[in-house]
Motif scaffolding. Structure first.
Motif: not given
Lengths: 217, 217
Positions: A106-131
């Motif tokens: 959320l500290s990222n000032q550009k929205i694209t940066g925030r979404i990129a961080g969000f996607l990375l977080l999804m991949v790293t945190r939810f990698s075991t949830i295959d759906h």
DNA sequence: CTCCCGCCTTGACAGCTATCAATGACCGTT
DNA sequence: AACGGTCATTGATAGCTGTCAAGGCGGGAG
């Protein structure tokens, strides 16, 4: 869908554990907007273990199942089982780190940066949830389990900006929007660069995940 | 000042407890910027109780004192003392709520709103630390324990915007900038309105605090 | 099948913020 | 007392985002 499990300010008399599906934790502000502060997936625990009211409401985001233990019994169980106690403590500490990761995003000032961080977080945190996260030949596919509106609330912006930022990332060949809620990751490094994060370790673990996923098939 | 207590990615062999002063928890990004994800004041515990590396570095923000327990002994102590274990759990849960409050604040799109939320958080959370929050006849005085640069990192923006937003709030008669780092709160409601938060409960507790502080003198 | 409704997307414009640059205040040092 | 450094502030400009409005798409109801 959209049903409230725990209301804001309430002191629930149970401790819940998500079995399947997805819950969202949110706070409603004075002006009616509600901000999402976290997503709960299978294995996550919600409801405060020891006293105190929850400052955040919990609602169902998708079809979900969860089990509930009466709080008193759960606390006694914790007293008697050091292993369980330790597991709950570790779970809480992990959630704390996750919340701080959210802060970085959320500290990222550009929205694209925030979404990129969000996607990375999804991949790293939810990698075991295959759906949610699937490894494919072309890369990784992420099924975003919430709509644009909620995603905007989660990232502190508006649905229109979410849409624009996603398409901007697509124009940069970092992702591919297969469906509105199904994102293919084409270039992890580009995402990490956009997020400004030093996600090298995260990416390495994702590479491992991909390898394992390929061996599985 | 500025010394590193725990480095990023390190697994510290002790659990620390802040006695006085202020530490800041931060993460350094790939591009060299570092984002602050929390401030530690007296009574706060840092260092992960059970295994796992810390994802965040801890540095000294002001002159500070803290004590350190060897992690192994601390964990054994937790096993033997359910009360201490419970206290640590409560501490962690509170930090979790605090981190989520930060998320809400960072979700605010306007800087003035983020600063208003920050000031409200300072008042409600650090109200017992009298060298940070002081109740005076004219209202409340907050001594911001970090510089503009760090404050900007904390709120996800730049020092220039911090300065502009503070002076904007002053023009609205919500605060008064006594010194750059000493802010007088003139209108709590205006701050809450600006933050968009339903901080009614928080404000009520602050009013209680003010009353108590006045009775003290 | 058609209509209706919600969701996603796109465009245009105003508002706010990031950035660059420069000035002034304060502090410790020389 | 003079100097150099850091920090806070202010101004100008470009860039991005919020806002309002409109259009397209798909799913469910009738």
């Amino acid at each position: 869908m959209g049903q409230t499990v725990v209301q804001e300010g309430e002191t629930p008399d149970f401790v819940g554990c998500v079995l399947s599906g997805l819950l969202r934790m949110q706070k409603t502000l004075a002006d009616g907007r509600h901000h999402i502060v976290g997503l709960l997936v299978e294995g996550d625990i919600f409801g405060r273990v020891f006293g105190g009211a929850t400052e955040f409401a919990i609602e169902v985001a998708t079809d979900a199942e969860f089990c509930a233990f009466p709080r008193g019994e759960f606390e006694e169980l914790l007293m008697r089982s050091p292993d369980l106690d330790r597991a709950v403590m570790l779970n809480t500490l992990n959630e704390l780190d996750r919340a701080r990761d959210w802060m970085i995003i959320l500290s990222n000032q550009k929205i694209t940066g925030r979404i990129a961080g969000f996607l990375l977080l999804m991949v790293t945190r939810f990698s075991t949830i295959d759906h949610i996260v699937k490894a494919r030949d072309g890369g990784i596919e992420i099924r975003i389990p919430i709509g644009r509106q909620d995603l905007a609330h989660l990232l502190g912006t508006r649905p229109e900006s979410i849409s624009r930022a996603l398409h901007a990332l697509q124009d940069d060949s970092a992702i591919r929007i297969i469906e509105p809620n199904l994102i293919g990751v084409l270039d992890l490094s580009a995402l990490a660069r956009e997020a400004g994060e030093d996600e090298v370790d995260g990416i390495r673990s994702v590479r491992e995940l991909l390898k394992v996923a390929r061996l599985d098939r």
